[in-house]
Motif scaffolding. Sequence first.
Motif, PDB file in Angstrom:
ATOM      1  N   ALA A  46       0.839  -1.193   0.000  1.00  0.00           N
ATOM      2  CA  ALA A  46       0.000   0.000   0.000  1.00  0.00           C
ATOM      3  C   ALA A  46       0.876   1.245   0.000  1.00  0.00           C
ATOM      4  N   ARG A  47       0.406   2.229  -0.713  1.00  0.00           N
ATOM      5  CA  ARG A  47       1.057   3.530  -0.735  1.00  0.00           C
ATOM      6  C   ARG A  47       0.076   4.546  -0.151  1.00  0.00           C
ATOM      7  N   VAL A  48       0.485   5.199   0.948  1.00  0.00           N
ATOM      8  CA  VAL A  48      -0.368   6.167   1.626  1.00  0.00           C
ATOM      9  C   VAL A  48       0.173   7.557   1.326  1.00  0.00           C
ATOM     10  N   GLU A  49      -0.716   8.424   0.817  1.00  0.00           N
ATOM     11  CA  GLU A  49      -0.308   9.779   0.447  1.00  0.00           C
ATOM     12  C   GLU A  49      -1.260  10.790   1.079  1.00  0.00           C
ATOM     13  N   LEU A  50      -0.697  11.759   1.787  1.00  0.00           N
ATOM     14  CA  LEU A  50      -1.463  12.861   2.363  1.00  0.00           C
ATOM     15  C   LEU A  50      -0.724  14.164   2.083  1.00  0.00           C
ATOM     16  N   VAL A  51      -1.384  15.055   1.373  1.00  0.00           N
ATOM     17  CA  VAL A  51      -0.836  16.383   1.107  1.00  0.00           C
ATOM     18  C   VAL A  51      -1.832  17.389   1.674  1.00  0.00           C
ATOM     19  N   TYR A  52      -1.409  18.092   2.725  1.00  0.00           N
ATOM     20  CA  TYR A  52      -2.309  19.006   3.423  1.00  0.00           C
ATOM     21  C   TYR A  52      -1.852  20.438   3.222  1.00  0.00           C
ATOM     22  N   ASP A  53      -2.768  21.272   2.725  1.00  0.00           N
ATOM     23  CA  ASP A  53      -2.512  22.702   2.528  1.00  0.00           C
ATOM     24  C   ASP A  53      -3.251  23.461   3.627  1.00  0.00           C
ATOM     25  N   SER A  54      -2.493  24.016   4.569  1.00  0.00           N
ATOM     26  CA  SER A  54      -3.116  24.700   5.699  1.00  0.00           C
ATOM     27  C   SER A  54      -3.626  26.094   5.344  1.00  0.00           C
ATOM     28  N   GLY A  55      -3.065  26.685   4.295  1.00  0.00           N
ATOM     29  CA  GLY A  55      -3.377  28.069   4.034  1.00  0.00           C
ATOM     30  C   GLY A  55      -2.748  28.965   5.083  1.00  0.00           C
ATOM     31  N   SER A  56      -3.291  30.175   5.244  1.00  0.00           N
ATOM     32  CA  SER A  56      -2.752  31.137   6.208  1.00  0.00           C
ATOM     33  C   SER A  56      -3.378  30.918   7.582  1.00  0.00           C
ATOM     34  N   ARG A  57      -2.616  31.238   8.597  1.00  0.00           N
ATOM     35  CA  ARG A  57      -3.129  31.137   9.966  1.00  0.00           C
ATOM     36  C   ARG A  57      -3.867  32.413  10.335  1.00  0.00           C
ATOM     37  N   TYR A  58      -5.060  32.254  10.903  1.00  0.00           N
ATOM     38  CA  TYR A  58      -5.851  33.414  11.307  1.00  0.00           C
ATOM     39  C   TYR A  58      -5.309  34.000  12.606  1.00  0.00           C
ATOM     40  N   ARG A  59      -5.682  35.247  12.831  1.00  0.00           N
ATOM     41  CA  ARG A  59      -5.238  35.980  14.011  1.00  0.00           C
ATOM     42  C   ARG A  59      -6.442  36.328  14.882  1.00  0.00           C
ATOM     43  N   PHE A  60      -6.176  36.564  16.156  1.00  0.00           N
ATOM     44  CA  PHE A  60      -7.246  37.022  17.029  1.00  0.00           C
ATOM     45  C   PHE A  60      -7.710  38.406  16.600  1.00  0.00           C
ATOM     46  N   GLY A  61      -9.018  38.554  16.593  1.00  0.00           N
ATOM     47  CA  GLY A  61      -9.602  39.861  16.304  1.00  0.00           C
ATOM     48  C   GLY A  61     -10.085  40.524  17.583  1.00  0.00           C
TER      49      GLY A  61
END
Length: 616
Positions: free
Chosen positions: A188-203
Amino acid sequence: MLNVIPVFGARLLQCILGVSLFGALAVQAAPTPRITIEGGNKTLQDNVRHFLPFADESCQVQPWRLRSLMRDAQTQIHKAGEALGYYQLQFDTEISRDDECWGVTLRLTPGEPVRVRELRIVITGEASEDRAFQAIHNDPGMKVGDRLNHGRYETLKSRFGNLAIARGYFDGKFDLARISINRATNAARVELVYDSGSRYRFGNVEIQQDILDDDFVRRYVNLQEGEPYDTEQLLELKNLYSSSNYFAAVMTSPDLNALGDKTVPVKVQLEARKRYSYSAGAGVATDTGPRLLLGYEDRYFNRRGHNITANLHLATVQSSFEAAYTIPMHRPAYEYVRLRAGYHREDTSSILSDLYRVGASYTVFHDNEWLQTWGLDYAMEESQVGSQPMNRTHLLIPSLQFSRTRTDGRAYPLRGWRLATGVLGSPESLGSDVSFLQWFGRGKYIRSALGGRIILRADLGVTEVNNFPDLPASLRFFAGGDASVRGYSYKSIGERDEVIPKPGEEPPAAPPGEEGEPGKPPEKKYEVIGGRNLLVTSIEYDYLIRPQWAIAAFYDQGDASNDFKFNFRRSVGLGVRWISPIGPVRFDIACALDDVRCGSSGLDGWGFHFSIGPDL
C-alpha cells in the motif's frame, strides 16, 4: 383470625417469589443464536462480528431471510477484513439449526495482509513551519512496514483537521488523501498532502457582563488582537474568569461566522455569581478538637472587583477571627493587595496566647508558577509558655514568602510536590519590643512506588534572637501533632525547661509507692517551652486496597531546640485513608518511641490522629 393472616401472607410471598424465580430462570434459559468465528486474530474476529448484518436476528427468523442476510454478509465480511489490511481474506460459512435456534459458523483464512510500503506526508502553507504540525509529520501513528489499518488512516486525517481548527488554520484542506493498493504484492502507498493556508489571528474581544467595570474585566484578557489564533489561549482565558470568584458560568468562543481579513473575533459571555456568600460548617481534628466554622463574603464590593471576607473559627484549642479586604491589581488573576485584621487565641497544656494582628500584603503569581507574598504586620501578643511569666510584646513584622505546588491533578495524586519558604523579622529600630529574624521551609513530595505511594515530608526553621524568653509563643517552634510528629500531642515536643517551684510552694508530691529514699531530693519536673530551631521529617507509604480506600504505614521524627543538637522524638504508626469528594480523610494510630513509650502504661504513648485535607 390473628394466626391466619400471617400464614396466608407467608404463603402469598412464597408464591410471588416462586413465580419471580421461574420467570428469571425462563429469561435466563431463553435460546439465542450461536455465532462462532474461527481463524485469524481476535481483532479480525471482533471486526467481522461487528459487520455481520444478522447478528441481532432472533431465533424465529425465517430461513429465507437468513439466507438473504448471509448473501449480504459476503460483502460486509470482506469490508471488515479490508479495514484491517486483509485484502486476501477467504472464509467458509456453515448454517445450522436445531429445535431451539439457528447458528452460523464462520471459518476465516486471512491470507497475507497488505502492508504500508510507502508513506508520503506533505504539509504546505504556513503550518509547514508550525511545530504542532511537525509533530504529526514526525509521528503520524503509522510507519512503513505496518499492516495497513484504515482506522489509523482516518484518525491521522482527523488529527490534521482538529489541529487546524485549534491553531487557526480555518482554510486548511487536503489537496491529496489517497491509499493505493497493489493486491498482487500486498503493498500500500499512503499519500497525504495538506494545505493549511494562512493562519488566522485574534480579532476583537467582545465581553458581555453587567456587574463590573469593563476596563477591570478586560484586565483578565490574556490575548492581544493580531496574535496567532490558539484554542489553548481561549481555554486559559475561560479558566481565568472561572477562578476569579465573580462568575458562575463562563463561555469563551471564536465567532467563526464573522471570519474576515484573516482575523477571528472572540466572544466572552460571563454570568455573575451571587454577590453575597454565607457559609457554616463543623469539623473535628485531634489537634484542635471540635470546630465551628462561620464565613461571610462580599464577592464584588464595588465595580472594581474589591472583595471582603470574614471568617470565624471556634475550637477548644485554637480559635480565630479574621476580616480581609482584597484589592485586585493590574493583572487581577495574578496579583492583589490584601488588608487584614484578626484575632487568634491558642490554649494548650503548655501555651496560652492571645494575638491581635493588623497588616497588609502584596501577592503576585509569577510566570514560573511561584507564588510570592510581601507582608507587613503589626502584632500585639499576650502569651504565657509553661510556668514562664506572662509576656506582652508589640512587634512590627515585615515578611517575604514563596510557595509552589505541582501535582497531577488527581484527588489521590501519584506524583507531585509542594514547597513553601519564607523569612520574617522585627527589628527594634522600627519600634518592636523584640528583635528577631526567622526562616522557615516546608516541603512534601509524592511519588508512586511498589504499587502504592511514597510520601516524604520535612519542616525546618531557624530563628535568631538575643533573648529567647522574650520571643512570644506564636513565633516559637514546636513539634508534635497531626501534621508533625504523630504519636505525640499537639505542640508537646520542644526545648524543655525545669519547673522551679515558686517561693512557699511545695514541690510536686511523688506518686504513692514512689516516695523514694529518705533525704533524697524529689525528682525534677520539666515543661516544653518551644525552641529557636525546628527539624521534622516523615516518610510514609500508602496503598490503595479499594478505589476510594487506602492503608498507610509511617515513621515520623522531629524536635524543636535552641541549638542544632536535636533530640528527636520518634514514632511509627498505621493509618486508613478515605479519598472523599472533599479530600482525603485520614485516621492514624501512632506509637511514640521516646519519652513515654507506647504500651508501657495503658494508652500512654499512643496517639490517635484524625485530619482532613488535600495531600498537596
